[in-house]
Motif scaffolding. Structure first.
Motif, PDB file in Angstrom:
ATOM      1  N   THR A 252       0.838  -1.201   0.000  1.00  0.00           N
ATOM      2  CA  THR A 252       0.000   0.000   0.000  1.00  0.00           C
ATOM      3  C   THR A 252       0.871   1.247   0.000  1.00  0.00           C
ATOM      4  N   THR A 253       1.902   1.253   0.824  1.00  0.00           N
ATOM      5  CA  THR A 253       2.842   2.376   0.811  1.00  0.00           C
ATOM      6  C   THR A 253       3.416   2.582  -0.583  1.00  0.00           C
ATOM      7  N   ARG A 254       3.716   1.497  -1.245  1.00  0.00           N
ATOM      8  CA  ARG A 254       4.246   1.562  -2.613  1.00  0.00           C
ATOM      9  C   ARG A 254       3.325   2.383  -3.521  1.00  0.00           C
ATOM     10  N   PHE A 255       2.027   2.156  -3.421  1.00  0.00           N
ATOM     11  CA  PHE A 255       1.078   2.921  -4.221  1.00  0.00           C
ATOM     12  C   PHE A 255       1.187   4.405  -3.922  1.00  0.00           C
ATOM     13  N   PHE A 256       1.301   4.758  -2.641  1.00  0.00           N
ATOM     14  CA  PHE A 256       1.380   6.166  -2.285  1.00  0.00           C
ATOM     15  C   PHE A 256       2.707   6.786  -2.731  1.00  0.00           C
ATOM     16  N   VAL A 257       3.785   6.001  -2.715  1.00  0.00           N
ATOM     17  CA  VAL A 257       5.049   6.508  -3.253  1.00  0.00           C
ATOM     18  C   VAL A 257       4.901   6.777  -4.748  1.00  0.00           C
TER      19      VAL A 257
END
Length: 376
Positions: A252-257
Motif C-alpha cells: 500500500t505504501t508503494r502505491f502512495f510513493v
C-alpha cells in the motif's frame, strides 16, 4: 495541462506485478530492464564494491531533466518497486511526459540490496559519502549527475516503522524533506522549488493518507547527497516510504510513493507554484511508535509494566522475516504502537518462563491460557 487522477483501482493496470515484498535486488529487476530495453536504454555506469553492475535507465527527449535514484540504502526497497510502476505509467502515457527526460538508477547499492542491509560492501553508508566520494557507488552517482545535468533530483529512501507524524498517533506512511544547502537552512530559489513541490504532493495525498505525512528535520549535513545536490543549486527532494497500517510488505505504501512521484512530476510539467505554506505547516516526524506494545502486564513480583516490541528484519530464504524483539520495558504511555495488546493487569506466561528482558525474542505470549502470536 489537465492532471489525470490515479485511483488505487487504476493502479493495478500499471503496477509492476513481478516485484513484491521487501526483498528486492538486481536479480529481480534485471529481467524488467531487459523487458523495457526497446523503450528504455540501460547503461552500466559503474560497479559496486563486490563488482555488481550499477545501471542507469535514461529515456525521454524533453528539455526538463529529472534524475531519480533508489536503494542507496540496500534494504530500502519500496521506492524501487514504485519506480517500476512509474516507468510502466510513463510508457503508457508517453505524450503526457514528452517535455521531460529521465535518468533513473533503480538500485544504487546492489551489494546492500543483495545482503538486505543499509550499507554497501565496505560497510559504508553511501548517504554520508557525498563529499569524500570514497565509494564506487557514490562516484557512479555523481558521474551520472554531472553528465545528465538534472533540473530536479528525487532521492528515494525508506524509513522504519518507528516514525509517527508530530504528536499524533498516526504513522508516517510518507515523509519528505527539502534538504538544506547551508548551515543557516536558507530558503534559496532551488530549495523553495523543492518545498513547493512537496507541498503540492501533500495536498494531493491529504485526503487519502489522512494525516500520515511528515517532514524530516532539515539540519544541514554536507556529507549527505541531498544536501550536496541542493547546495549545487538543483532542487532536490527526499522521498521516504514508511509504514501504512498492517502493511509490513509495503504494498500500500508503494502505491502512495508512486502517486507522490507522479504528483511531483505533474507539478514540474505544469510549472511549480512557489507557495511553501503547505510545506511549512506539515509536522515533523517523531520516533514515537513501536511495532507492538503489550500494556498493563503484571510480573511475578507484582510490578505493572508495559512491554514494547520492535520487529527485526531478517533475510531468510530470499524473503524478509519479521522477528519480534523486546525493545523497551516499563511505562510506555509516551509511545504508540502499530498493534496494542492489553494484558488487563494479568500476569503473562512468557515462552522463556521468566520476565522478559530487552533483547529477548518473543514470538508469542500466553494470556489467560490463550496463545497470542506476536509475529506478523
Amino acid at each position: 495541462m489537465e492532471v489525470e487522477q490515479v485511483t488505487f483501482k487504476d493502479y493495478s493496470n500499471f503496477k509492476e506485478h513481478s516485484l513484491s515484498g521487501r526483498y528486492i535486488n538486481l536479480d529481480h529487476i534485471l529481467p524488467l530492464i531487459k523487458h523495457h530495453s526497446g523503450d528504455i536504454p540501460a547503461t552500466e555506469i559503474g560497479a559496486s564494491v563486490k563488482n555488481l553492475p550499477i545501471i542507469k535507465l535514461e529515456f525521454g527527449s524533453g528539455k526538463t531533466r529529472v534524475m531519480m535514484w533508489s536503494q542507496m540504502h540496500g534494504n530500502e526497497s519500496t521506492t524501487t518497486k514504485a519506480l517500476f510502476d512509474l516507468i510502466n505509467y510513463i510508457l503508457a502515457h508517453k505524450n503526457d511526459f514528452k517535455d521531460l527526460s529521465f535518468l533513473i538508477i533503480p538500485v544504487l547499492n546492489p551489494d546492500g540490496a543483495k545482503a538486505y542491509t543499509r550499507f554497501n560492501g565496505n560497510n559504508i553508508d553511501l548517504n554520508r559519502d557525498a563529499q569524500d566520494k570514497g565509494e564506487p557507488e557514490t562516484r557512479a552517482l555523481f558521474h551520472a549527475f554531472n553528465d545528465f545535468k538534472p533540473h530536479y533530483c528525487f532521492n528515494l529512501h525508506g524509513q522504519r516503522t518507528i516514525f509517527g507524524v508530530g504528536d499524533t498517533d498516526i504513522p508516517a506512511t510518507l515523509s519528505f524533506l527539502a534538504p538544506a544547502q547551508d548551515q543557516q537552512r536558507s530558503i534559496s530559489p532551488n530549495r523553495r522549488q523543492s518545498m513547493a513541490i512537496i507541498g503540492g504532493v501533500i495536498r494531493g495525498l491529504r485526503s487519502e493518507l489522512k494525516g500520515g505525512i511528515g517532514l524530516y528535520d532539515d539540519a544541514f549535513n554536507i556529507n549527505c547527497t541531498g544536501d550536496t545536490f541542493q547546495s549545487l543549486g538543483i532542487p532536490t527532494i527526499l522521498f521516504e516510504a514508511g509504514h501504512f497500517p498492517n502493511d509490513y510488505e509495503r504494498e500500500t505504501t508503494r502505491f502512495f510513493v508512486f502517486k507522490a512521484l507522479k504528483l511531483a512530476l505533474d507539478q514540474i510539467l505544469k510549472g511549480v507554484e512557489l507557495d511553501i505554506l503547505e510545506y511549512e505547516n506539515t509536522p515533523f516526524n517523531k520516533k514515537s511508535f513501536l511495532d507492538v506494545i503489550i500494556r498493563n502486564t503484571r510480573t511475578s513480583e507484582g510490578e505493572i509494566m508495559d512491554v514494547g516490541i520492535q520487529f527485526k528484519e531478517v533475510l531468510v530464504n530470499d524473503r524478509i522475516d519479521f522477528i519480534p524483539v523486546v525493545d523497551q520495558l516499563g511505562s510506555l504511555d509516551h509511545l504508540f504502537a502499530h498493534r496494542e495488546i492489553n494484558a488487563g493487569y494479568n500476569e503473562l506466561n512468557w515462552p522463556l518462563n521468566r520476565t522478559p528482558e530487552v533483547g529477548d525474542e518473543i514470538v508469542f505470549v500466553l494470556l489467560k491460557n490463550e496463545k497470542i502470536l506476536i509475529k506478523v
